[in-house]
Write a protein that holds these residues in place. Structure first.
Motif, PDB file in Angstrom:
ATOM      1  N   LEU A 123       0.930  -1.221   0.087  1.00  0.00           N
ATOM      2  CA  LEU A 123       0.027  -0.160   0.176  1.00  0.00           C
ATOM      3  C   LEU A 123       0.928   1.055   0.057  1.00  0.00           C
ATOM      4  CD1 LEU A 123      -2.789  -1.212   2.622  1.00  0.00           C
ATOM      5  CD2 LEU A 123      -2.761  -1.099   0.063  1.00  0.00           C
ATOM      6  N   LEU A 124       2.164   1.111   0.684  1.00  0.00           N
ATOM      7  CA  LEU A 124       3.044   2.218   0.643  1.00  0.00           C
ATOM      8  C   LEU A 124       3.564   2.451  -0.626  1.00  0.00           C
ATOM      9  CD1 LEU A 124       4.674   1.515   4.168  1.00  0.00           C
ATOM     10  CD2 LEU A 124       2.977   3.319   3.604  1.00  0.00           C
ATOM     11  N   ARG A 125       3.713   1.581  -1.460  1.00  0.00           N
ATOM     12  CA  ARG A 125       4.184   1.169  -2.646  1.00  0.00           C
ATOM     13  C   ARG A 125       5.291   2.394  -2.969  1.00  0.00           C
ATOM     14  NH1 ARG A 125       0.652  -0.205  -6.320  1.00  0.00           N
ATOM     15  NH2 ARG A 125       1.459   1.257  -8.099  1.00  0.00           N
ATOM     16  N   PRO A 163      -4.998  -8.252  -0.432  1.00  0.00           N
ATOM     17  CA  PRO A 163      -5.427  -9.312   0.695  1.00  0.00           C
ATOM     18  C   PRO A 163      -4.813 -10.723   0.855  1.00  0.00           C
ATOM     19  CG  PRO A 163      -7.306  -8.170  -0.278  1.00  0.00           C
ATOM     20  CD  PRO A 163      -6.119  -7.681  -1.276  1.00  0.00           C
ATOM     21  N   TYR A 164      -4.685 -10.952  -0.562  1.00  0.00           N
ATOM     22  CA  TYR A 164      -3.729 -12.257  -0.744  1.00  0.00           C
ATOM     23  C   TYR A 164      -2.411 -12.094  -0.061  1.00  0.00           C
ATOM     24  CZ  TYR A 164      -7.420 -14.194  -3.796  1.00  0.00           C
ATOM     25  OH  TYR A 164      -8.383 -15.015  -4.195  1.00  0.00           O
ATOM     26  N   TYR A 165      -1.935 -10.993  -0.309  1.00  0.00           N
ATOM     27  CA  TYR A 165      -0.381 -10.748   0.215  1.00  0.00           C
ATOM     28  C   TYR A 165      -0.569 -11.003   1.788  1.00  0.00           C
ATOM     29  CZ  TYR A 165       3.520  -7.958   1.991  1.00  0.00           C
ATOM     30  OH  TYR A 165       4.631  -7.426   2.565  1.00  0.00           O
ATOM     31  N   TRP A 166      -1.579 -10.303   2.181  1.00  0.00           N
ATOM     32  CA  TRP A 166      -1.591 -10.169   3.875  1.00  0.00           C
ATOM     33  C   TRP A 166      -1.708 -11.675   4.257  1.00  0.00           C
ATOM     34  CZ3 TRP A 166      -5.678  -5.641   3.949  1.00  0.00           C
ATOM     35  CH2 TRP A 166      -4.855  -4.354   3.598  1.00  0.00           C
ATOM     36  N   LEU A 167      -2.696 -12.313   3.534  1.00  0.00           N
ATOM     37  CA  LEU A 167      -2.834 -13.930   3.980  1.00  0.00           C
ATOM     38  C   LEU A 167      -1.809 -14.535   4.009  1.00  0.00           C
ATOM     39  CD1 LEU A 167      -4.923 -16.000   4.427  1.00  0.00           C
ATOM     40  CD2 LEU A 167      -5.087 -16.366   2.263  1.00  0.00           C
ATOM     41  N   ILE A 168      -1.043 -14.768   2.879  1.00  0.00           N
ATOM     42  CA  ILE A 168       0.135 -15.546   2.521  1.00  0.00           C
ATOM     43  C   ILE A 168       1.330 -14.951   3.532  1.00  0.00           C
ATOM     44  CG2 ILE A 168       1.285 -14.494   0.561  1.00  0.00           C
ATOM     45  CD1 ILE A 168       1.692 -17.234  -0.153  1.00  0.00           C
ATOM     46  N   PHE A 172       2.030  -4.062  -8.550  1.00  0.00           N
ATOM     47  CA  PHE A 172       2.726  -4.171  -7.048  1.00  0.00           C
ATOM     48  C   PHE A 172       2.464  -5.253  -6.295  1.00  0.00           C
ATOM     49  CE2 PHE A 172       5.176  -2.516  -3.230  1.00  0.00           C
ATOM     50  CZ  PHE A 172       6.395  -3.213  -3.677  1.00  0.00           C
ATOM     51  N   GLY A 173       1.183  -5.065  -5.764  1.00  0.00           N
ATOM     52  CA  GLY A 173       0.385  -6.138  -5.077  1.00  0.00           C
ATOM     53  C   GLY A 173       0.721  -7.484  -5.412  1.00  0.00           C
TER      54      GLY A 173
END
Ligand SMILES: Nc1ncnc2c1ncn2[C@@H]1O[C@H](COP(=O)(O)OP(=O)(O)OP(=O)(O)O)[C@@H](O)[C@H]1O
Ligand SMILES: [Mg+2]
Lengths: 276, 398
Positions: B45-47, B224-229, B58-59
Motif C-alpha cells: 500500500l505504501l508503494r 489481501p492475498y499478500y496479507w494472508l500468505i 505491485f500487489g
C-alpha cells in the motif's frame, strides 16, 4: 544404570561394584572379503572395569568397535551387551542401550558448537516430541534445561571450559578429542568405548586423560580403551586383551600382558617397551 | 549494479542489527518488531518509489515474492537443515495446488480454508511416500529421484482427465473473506477500505481511488492475498525457529554434518530426514494451495515446469543455505528481480541470470550464510592471517 546426576565434585567412591558382565563377545568373526579382520575373538568386560584393547596396527581393534556399535554385522559369533544380543540392532538403538564411542579419526559435527555437539548426545534419552518442541511445552523446557546443564558440566569435566560456544571445527586438536569424549558421555553410557583418545597428545595431556578416564570410571561407567601408548594403557587399565591379525593372542592384567612372550613377539621392534 | 550495492547495505545492517537486537531491552524489541511488521504488511500500500514495479501490479508482485519466500523457507528445511538435495520440489507445489483445485471446484466445493489443511496433509503424505524408499540411500540418488518426481507429477496431471488434463482447472474460488461479500464491479465488500499511496517522484499522495478492502479476496486486488500468505509465512517462520532450536534441529544438523557419526550418537537419522522431507513437502504444498486459489484462480500443467524447481533451489542457494532469513531473502529476490526487470522484456531472464552469476562469484555462500559458514570463514581468515601475515582469503574460494 550409570550415575546420571550432574554432580560437579568428582565422586571418588566406586559407582558400581565389579562383577556383572557388561559386554560379552563370543567367537566373534568378521570377514571383509578375503580378509579376516576379527577371527574367533571372545572376551568379557565386567562392570566398573577399565578394559584395554591393544594390538599392532591393523590388528582389528577399530573393527571390533565397529562390530560392537552396529556399523558392521559379524560374519559369525555373537556380541551381547547387558544381556542383549546386538545382532541386527540399529546403530542408534545400540547407543540408546548404553554403549557410546569415540572415533579414531575425529568425527565431530564440525559446524555445530561444542555445546551443541554434546547436546546431540544428550538428546538420545529425550522424550520430547516434535509438537512439544514446536509449542515449547513444559517437557521441552525442562529436558532442554537439563541437557544444557549436563552438557556444560561434561564440557568442563573433560577440560573444555570457556569454549562451549566455539564451533567444533575451530577447537584445537586436543579439545576436539576431549569433545568427542564429552559427546559420548552425554548419551549416559554404561560402556564407553574410546578409540585411541590419546593419539597426538603430549605427556601432560596423556596424564590428564588418564585422570579423566579414572574419573569417568568412578562415576560408574565401564571403559573400553583402545590405545597404542603402553605406558598409558598399563597405567590405567584393569585388564587387557591383545589382538593380532584379528586373533586374540593374550588376555590378562597389565602385569601379565607385559610379561607375555606372545605379546612381546607381536610388538617386537614395533613398540618401545615401557616397563615402569 | 545499483541493485547489488543496495543489497550489500542490507546485509551489513543485518549483521550489526542482529547483535544489537539481541542486546536490546524487551520494550525496545517489542516496538521494533511491531514497527517492522506494520511496515511489511503495509508495503504494497505504501508503494515505495524505485521498489515499486510499474509495468505490473505491485500487489501481485509482492504476493509472488512472499509465495516464493514461503517455498524457500520450506525447501531450506530440506536442503539447508537436513542437507537433502531435493530437485523436484515443484512436484509438491503442484500436488498442493491440484489438491486445492480438486477440492474447491473440480470435484467438490469445499471452502478454501478447509482445502488448505487438506492440501498440506496430502503433500505431507506424498512427501513421506516419496521419502521413505529414497531417503535410505545416500547422496546423489535422492537428487535424481526427486528430479524425476517433479516431472512425473507434471506429466501425470497432464494426462489424467480427473484433474483436468492439459486444459487445467479454472474458476478456483477465492478464499472467504471477512465482512460483506464483494459485489463486482464496484462494491469491493469487506469491513472497511484502506487507501494506498501514490508517488509523484518522491512526494507521497494518498490515492483515494484504488482502495484495498479489508478483507475480501477477489481478482481485482492482490493485497489481501499478500496479507494472508504473509501471515502464514510469519507463522511458519516462528515454527521454524522453535524447531531449529530444539532436539529436532540439532538432529538435522548432526545428520547433515556426518550421518554415520550422528547415527552412532543415537540419532535416528532416517526418521529425522523423513521428517524434514515431509515438512518441506507440506510447506511447498501450502504454497501451491495459495497459488491455486490466488487471483487468477487457474492452474494447468504448464504452471509447474521443471524450471520452477530449479528456481526454488536457487532461492535457497542464493539466500545462503541453512539460514531462514537467507532463504526468505533468496525467495524474495528470485521472485522480485524478474518482475522488476520486466521492462527489459526479452532480456529479463538474461538479466536475472547475470544477477545470479554475479552473486555466485561475489558471495558463493549466499547472501546470508548461516552462522556456521560465517564463523568457519572468520576462523579460517584468522588462521591465514596468523600464518602468512595478510593472505588473501578470497583465493581459497575461487
Ligand atoms: N571396511 C573395511 N573393508 C575392508 N577392510 C577393512 C575395513 N575396515 C577395516 N579393514 C581392514 O581390517 C583390518 C583391521 O583394521 P582395523 O581398523 O580394525 O585395525 P586397528 O587395529 O584399528 O588398527 P590401527 O591401530 O591402525 O587403528 C585392516 O587390515 C583393515 O585394512
Ligand atoms: Mg584403529
Amino acid at each position: 544404570m550409570p550415575d546420571t546426576t550432574p554432580d560437579t565434585t568428582p565422586d571418588t567412591t566406586l559407582g558400581a561394584k565389579k562383577g556383572r558382565t557388561v559386554l560379552r563377545l563370543t567367537n566373534a568373526t568378521l570377514r571383509f572379503g578375503g580378509l579376516t579382520a576379527l577371527n574367533d575373538v571372545s572376551f568379557e568386560i565386567n562392570e566398573g572395569e577399565i578394559f584395554g584393547l591393544i594390538g599392532p596396527n591393523g590388528a582389528g581393534k577399530t573393527t571390533c568397535f565397529n562390530a560392537m556399535t552396529g556399523v558392521y554385522a559379524l560374519t559369525s559369533g555373537t556380541i551381547e551387551f547387558e544381556g542383549n544380543d546386538l545382532a541386527g540392532r540399529k546403530r542408534h538403538k545400540i547407543t540408546k542401550l548404553g554403549m557410546a564411542r569415540t572415533f579414531q579419526n575425529i568425527r565431530l559435527f564440525k559446524s555445530m558448537t561444542a555445546l551443541e555437539n554434546v547436546m546431540v548426545g544428550a538428546d538420545v534419552h529425550s522424550k520430547v516430541s516434535f509438537f512439544e518442541a514446536l509449542f515449547r511445552l513444559p517437557r521441552h523446557r525442562t529436558t532442554e534445561a537439563e541437557a544444557l546443564e549436563r552438557a556444560r558440566e561434561l564440557l568442563n569435566l573433560v577440560g573444555i571450559e570457556g569454549r562451549h560456544d566455539e564451533l567444533a571445527a575451530n577447537l584445537s586438536y586436543g579439545d576436539q578429542r576431549r569433545l568427542e569424549i564429552a559427546r559420548a558421555m552425554a548419551t549416559k553410557p554404561t560402556l564407553l568405548c574410546l578409540d585411541e583418545p590419546a593419539a597426538g597428545f603430549n605427556p601432560a595431556e596423556k596424564q590428564r586423560l588418564m585422570d579423566l578416564i579414572r574419573k569417568l570410571r568412578d562415576r560408574g561407567v565401564t571403559v573400553l580403551l583402545i590405545e597404542h601408548d603402553m605406558r598409558l594403557v598399563m597405567g590405567v587399565t584393569d585388564r587387557i586383551v591383545v589382538l593380532e591379525f584379528g586373533r586374540k593372542i593374550a588376555e590378562g592384567t597389565p602385569a601379565e600382558i607385559r610379561d607375555n612372550p606372545a605379546v612381546i613377539a607381536a610388538y617386537l621392534g614395533v613398540e618401545e617397551e615401557d616397563a615402569s | 549494479m545499483a541493485k547489488d550495492s543496495s543489497e550489500t547495505k542490507v546485509k551489513k545492517d543485518r549483521r550489526g542489527f542482529g547483535e544489537k537486537y539481541a542486546a536490546a531491552p524487551t520494550p525496545v524489541k517489542v516496538v521494533a518488531v511491531t514497527l517492522l511488521l506494520v511496515l511489511v504488511y503495509a508495503l504494497p500500500l505504501l508503494r515505495p518509489p524505485i521498489l515499486t514495479t510499474n509495468s505490473i501490479d505491485f500487489g501481485t508482485v509482492m504476493f509472488r515474492v512472499i509465495a516464493f519466500a514461503l517455498v524457500a523457507l520450506g525447501l531450506n528445511i530440506v536442503i539447508g537443515y537436513a542437507g537433502l538435495l531435493d530437485l523436484g520440489y515443484v512436484g509438491f507445489y503442484a500436488i498442493g495446488a491440484y489438491t486445492t483445485a480438486v477440492l474447491t471446484v473440480y470435484h467438490y466445493s469445499w471452502p478454501f480454508f478447509l482445502a488448505l489443511p487438506a492440501a498440506i496433509v496430502v503433500t505431507m503424505i506424498s512427501g513421506v511416500l516419496l521419502g521413505a524408499p529414497t531417503l535410505r540411500v545416500r547422496g546423489d540418488y535422492l537428487a535424481i529421484v526427486t528430479l524425476g518426481f517433479g516431472e512425473i507429477i507434471r506429466i501425470t496431471v497432464q494426462n489424467v482427465e480427473w484433474v483436468g488434463a492439459s486444459a487445467g482447472i479454472k474458476d478456483i474460488p477465492h478464499p472467504t473473506g471477512i465482512g460483506a461479500k464483494p459485489n463486482p464491479p464496484f462494491d469491493q465488500g469487506g469491513l472497511f477500505q484502506v487507501p494506498r499511496l501514490q508517488w509523484d517522484g518522491f512526494v507521497p499522495i494518498v490515492d483515494l481511488e484504488h482502495k484495498t478492502s479489508f478483507l475480501a479476496f477477489g481478482s481485482r486486488d492482490a493485497v489481501p492475498y499478500y496479507w494472508l500468505i504473509l501471515t502464514f509465512l510469519l507463522l511458519i517462520l516462528i515454527g521454524d525457529r522453535m524447531i531449529k532450536a530444539s532436539r529436532v534441529g540439532r538432529a538435522w544438523e548432526a545428520t547433515r554434518e556426518d550421518e554415520d557419526a550422528a547415527e552412532l550418537m543415537g540419532v535416528p537419522t532416517f526418521k529425522y530426514k523423513l521428517m524434514a522431507f515431509a515438512l518441506g513437502a507440506a510447506i511447498g504444498g501450502m504454497s501451491g494451495s495459495f497459488y491455486a486459489s490466488s487471483q487468477a484462480g487457474y492452474i494447468n500443467p504448464q504452471s509447474f515446469p521443471l524450471l520452477l524447481s530449479m528456481l526454488f533451489v536457487a532461492t535457497v542457494v542464493v539466500g545462503g543455505s541453512g539460514n531462514r532469513w537467507g532463504a526468505i531473502a533468496g525467495g524474495a529476490l528470485v521472485a522480485y528481480l524478474p518482475e522488476r526487470f520486466r521492462d527489459f522484456a526479452d532480456y529479463r531472464l538474461l538479466a536475472f541470470g547475470l544477477a545470479l552469476t554475479v552473486l555466485a562469484v561475489w558471495r558463493p555462500e549466499g547472501l546470508f550464510p548461516p552462522r556456521r559458514t560465517r564463523r568457519a570463514k572468520a576462523a579460517e581468515a584468522e588462521i591465514d592471517a596468523l600464518e602468512e601475515g595478510t593472505e588473501n582469503e578470497e583465493v581459497t574460494h575461487a
